[in-house]
Design a protein around this motif. Structure first.
Motif, PDB file in Angstrom:
ATOM      1  N   GLN A 103     -54.433  35.939 134.883  1.00  0.00           N
ATOM      2  CA  GLN A 103     -54.569  34.765 135.749  1.00  0.00           C
ATOM      3  C   GLN A 103     -54.535  33.468 134.955  1.00  0.00           C
ATOM      4  N   TYR A 104     -54.796  33.566 133.658  1.00  0.00           N
ATOM      5  CA  TYR A 104     -54.876  32.371 132.810  1.00  0.00           C
ATOM      6  C   TYR A 104     -53.867  32.368 131.678  1.00  0.00           C
ATOM      7  N   ASN A 105     -53.272  33.515 131.372  1.00  0.00           N
ATOM      8  CA  ASN A 105     -52.346  33.620 130.252  1.00  0.00           C
ATOM      9  C   ASN A 105     -51.099  32.759 130.475  1.00  0.00           C
ATOM     10  N   TYR A 106     -50.753  31.951 129.481  1.00  0.00           N
ATOM     11  CA  TYR A 106     -49.609  31.033 129.529  1.00  0.00           C
ATOM     12  C   TYR A 106     -49.742  30.009 130.668  1.00  0.00           C
ATOM     13  N   LYS A 107     -50.973  29.693 131.044  1.00  0.00           N
ATOM     14  CA  LYS A 107     -51.209  28.737 132.120  1.00  0.00           C
ATOM     15  C   LYS A 107     -51.881  27.476 131.568  1.00  0.00           C
ATOM     16  N   ASN A 108     -51.726  26.404 132.334  1.00  0.00           N
ATOM     17  CA  ASN A 108     -52.431  25.156 132.049  1.00  0.00           C
ATOM     18  C   ASN A 108     -53.739  25.182 132.845  1.00  0.00           C
ATOM     19  N   LEU A 109     -54.857  25.280 132.158  1.00  0.00           N
ATOM     20  CA  LEU A 109     -56.141  25.397 132.843  1.00  0.00           C
ATOM     21  C   LEU A 109     -56.489  24.138 133.639  1.00  0.00           C
ATOM     22  N   ASP A 110     -55.954  23.007 133.238  1.00  0.00           N
ATOM     23  CA  ASP A 110     -56.193  21.777 134.006  1.00  0.00           C
ATOM     24  C   ASP A 110     -55.656  21.920 135.424  1.00  0.00           C
ATOM     25  N   GLN A 111     -54.549  22.621 135.563  1.00  0.00           N
ATOM     26  CA  GLN A 111     -53.950  22.800 136.888  1.00  0.00           C
ATOM     27  C   GLN A 111     -54.706  23.840 137.713  1.00  0.00           C
ATOM     28  N   ASP A 132     -58.631  42.054 123.842  1.00  0.00           N
ATOM     29  CA  ASP A 132     -57.355  41.576 124.354  1.00  0.00           C
ATOM     30  C   ASP A 132     -57.202  40.126 123.905  1.00  0.00           C
ATOM     31  N   SER A 133     -56.153  39.450 124.358  1.00  0.00           N
ATOM     32  CA  SER A 133     -55.957  38.044 124.003  1.00  0.00           C
ATOM     33  C   SER A 133     -55.173  37.342 125.100  1.00  0.00           C
ATOM     34  N   PHE A 134     -55.270  36.006 125.119  1.00  0.00           N
ATOM     35  CA  PHE A 134     -54.453  35.220 126.040  1.00  0.00           C
ATOM     36  C   PHE A 134     -54.267  33.819 125.481  1.00  0.00           C
ATOM     37  N   HIS A 149     -53.751  20.235 124.598  1.00  0.00           N
ATOM     38  CA  HIS A 149     -53.513  21.063 123.420  1.00  0.00           C
ATOM     39  C   HIS A 149     -53.499  22.529 123.845  1.00  0.00           C
ATOM     40  N   GLY A 150     -53.096  23.383 122.955  1.00  0.00           N
ATOM     41  CA  GLY A 150     -53.026  24.812 123.244  1.00  0.00           C
ATOM     42  C   GLY A 150     -54.097  25.582 122.492  1.00  0.00           C
ATOM     43  N   ALA A 151     -54.367  26.787 122.957  1.00  0.00           N
ATOM     44  CA  ALA A 151     -55.341  27.651 122.295  1.00  0.00           C
ATOM     45  C   ALA A 151     -54.975  29.111 122.540  1.00  0.00           C
ATOM     46  N   THR A 152     -55.224  29.928 121.543  1.00  0.00           N
ATOM     47  CA  THR A 152     -55.057  31.379 121.677  1.00  0.00           C
ATOM     48  C   THR A 152     -56.418  32.019 121.482  1.00  0.00           C
ATOM     49  N   TYR A 153     -56.893  32.698 122.490  1.00  0.00           N
ATOM     50  CA  TYR A 153     -58.202  33.324 122.446  1.00  0.00           C
ATOM     51  C   TYR A 153     -58.079  34.829 122.211  1.00  0.00           C
ATOM     52  N   THR A 154     -58.916  35.337 121.320  1.00  0.00           N
ATOM     53  CA  THR A 154     -59.161  36.776 121.248  1.00  0.00           C
ATOM     54  C   THR A 154     -60.372  37.049 122.125  1.00  0.00           C
ATOM     55  N   ILE A 158     -61.819  54.054 129.480  1.00  0.00           N
ATOM     56  CA  ILE A 158     -61.230  53.007 128.648  1.00  0.00           C
ATOM     57  C   ILE A 158     -59.940  52.466 129.253  1.00  0.00           C
ATOM     58  N   GLY A 159     -59.201  53.316 129.960  1.00  0.00           N
ATOM     59  CA  GLY A 159     -57.989  52.859 130.625  1.00  0.00           C
ATOM     60  C   GLY A 159     -58.300  51.912 131.767  1.00  0.00           C
ATOM     61  N   VAL A 160     -59.307  52.252 132.555  1.00  0.00           N
ATOM     62  CA  VAL A 160     -59.739  51.384 133.662  1.00  0.00           C
ATOM     63  C   VAL A 160     -60.241  50.054 133.122  1.00  0.00           C
ATOM     64  N   ALA A 161     -61.067  50.115 132.086  1.00  0.00           N
ATOM     65  CA  ALA A 161     -61.614  48.891 131.499  1.00  0.00           C
ATOM     66  C   ALA A 161     -60.505  47.997 130.955  1.00  0.00           C
ATOM     67  N   SER A 162     -59.541  48.585 130.269  1.00  0.00           N
ATOM     68  CA  SER A 162     -58.429  47.809 129.706  1.00  0.00           C
ATOM     69  C   SER A 162     -57.609  47.148 130.810  1.00  0.00           C
ATOM     70  N   ASP A 163     -57.342  47.895 131.882  1.00  0.00           N
ATOM     71  CA  ASP A 163     -56.563  47.351 132.991  1.00  0.00           C
ATOM     72  C   ASP A 163     -57.300  46.208 133.686  1.00  0.00           C
ATOM     73  N   ILE A 164     -58.608  46.350 133.852  1.00  0.00           N
ATOM     74  CA  ILE A 164     -59.394  45.305 134.512  1.00  0.00           C
ATOM     75  C   ILE A 164     -59.396  44.025 133.682  1.00  0.00           C
ATOM     76  N   VAL A 165     -59.626  44.170 132.390  1.00  0.00           N
ATOM     77  CA  VAL A 165     -59.641  42.985 131.514  1.00  0.00           C
ATOM     78  C   VAL A 165     -58.272  42.310 131.509  1.00  0.00           C
ATOM     79  N   ALA A 166     -57.206  43.096 131.388  1.00  0.00           N
ATOM     80  CA  ALA A 166     -55.850  42.532 131.378  1.00  0.00           C
ATOM     81  C   ALA A 166     -55.531  41.835 132.697  1.00  0.00           C
ATOM     82  N   ASP A 167     -55.999  42.437 133.790  1.00  0.00           N
ATOM     83  CA  ASP A 167     -55.740  41.868 135.109  1.00  0.00           C
ATOM     84  C   ASP A 167     -56.444  40.525 135.286  1.00  0.00           C
ATOM     85  N   VAL A 168     -57.640  40.400 134.745  1.00  0.00           N
ATOM     86  CA  VAL A 168     -58.366  39.121 134.806  1.00  0.00           C
ATOM     87  C   VAL A 168     -57.686  38.071 133.933  1.00  0.00           C
TER      88      VAL A 168
END
Length: 204
Positions: free
Chosen positions: A134-142, A75-77, A96-101, A121-131
Motif C-alpha cells: 500500500q505504501y511501496n513506491y508511493k508518495n506518503l504525502d498523497q 521485508d522492505s519498501f 525526499h526518498g527513503a528505503t525502509y527495512t 511463516i507463509g501467511v505472515a510473509s503474505d500479510i506483511v507484504a500485502d500491508v
C-alpha cells in the motif's frame, strides 16, 4: 520526683490520643493518607491480563508480558515523502526518498498444537507484504495528506495496525482455524544507525 511526674503526664497524654484515634491507625495516630478499601466490581478480562492489560476490559495494555515464542518476518519498501517544510526537520522537511527495512515480530505464549509454530511463516510473509504494498513506491504525502508527519515512528504504528487488521480478518474468515494469538512488534530501520518501533497485542 519531678521526672516521674513528667513521665506519667506523657503516658496519660498518649493514652488520651489513642482513645480518640482511628482503630486502624498506627500508634494511635490516624493516617491522613489512607487509601479507599472499596473493591472494583468490573469483571476481569482474562485475555487482557495475559497480554499485559489491567483489571478493566477498557484498559489498554501498557507492557509486554513474557511470551517465550517468537517469529520475525523481514521485508522492505521504498517511499517518497516530506515533512511539509516544517523547520524542526531541517533539510528533511522537503521532499525526499527513503528505503525502509521492516521487521515484524509475532510473539506468543504457546505454539500451534499440531504444527508447533507461532504463526504460519507463509501467511505472515503474505500479510506483511500485502500491508507494505500500500505504501511501496508511493508518495506518503498523497496518501496521508499535507498535515501528517509521516515519521518512522508514525509508519511503525500504521503498519502494526495494518497487520493486526489483516490477522483479525483472517480469523473471522476462518473461525475453525487455530490462528495467531499474541503480540506484534513492528520495527522500521532507516539505517544501521536509526530505527523506530511500535508494538501491541492482537486484541479481538
Amino acid at each position: 520526683m519531678m521526672h516521674l511526674f513528667h513521665v506519667t503526664a506523657a503516658i496519660l497524654f498518649a493514652f488520651t490520643l489513642s482513645s480518640h484515634a482511628s482503630p486502624d491507625s498506627l500508634f494511635g495516630v490516624a493516617s491522613t493518607t489512607r487509601q479507599s478499601t472499596s473493591h472494583r466490581t468490573t469483571k476481569t478480562n482474562h485475555a487482557f491480563l495475559l497480554r499485559g492489560g489491567g483489571q478493566d476490559e477498557e484498559d489498554v495494555p501498557r507492557f509486554r508480558p513474557y511470551l517465550p515464542h517468537a517469529l520475525s518476518i523481514r521485508d522492505s519498501f521504498m517511499i517518497a515523502h516530506s515533512f511539509h517544510s516544517h523547520p524542526s526537520f531541517g533539510p528533511a522537511g522537503g521532499m525526499h526518498g527513503a528505503t525502509y527495512t521492516v521487521d515484524v515480530e509475532f510473539a506468543s505464549a504457546k505454539l500451534h498444537p499440531v504444527c508447533n509454530w507461532v504463526i504460519d511463516i507463509g501467511v505472515a510473509s503474505d500479510i506483511v507484504a500485502d500491508v507494505l504494498k500500500q505504501y511501496n513506491y508511493k508518495n506518503l504525502d498523497q496518501i496521508f495528506g499535507d498535515k501528517i508527519m509521516t515519521t518512522t515512528e508514525f509508519m511503525c504504528r500504521v503498519i502494526y495496525q495494518g497487520v493486526a487488521n489483516k490477522l483479525k480478518q483472517r480469523k473471522l474468515a476462518n473461525p475453525q482455524e487455530e490462528g495467531f494469538d499474541g503480540w506484534i512488534k513492528v520495527t522500521l530501520w532507516e539505517s544501521h544507525k536509526a530505527w523506530g518501533s511500535y508494538e501491541g497485542p492482537l486484541v479481538e
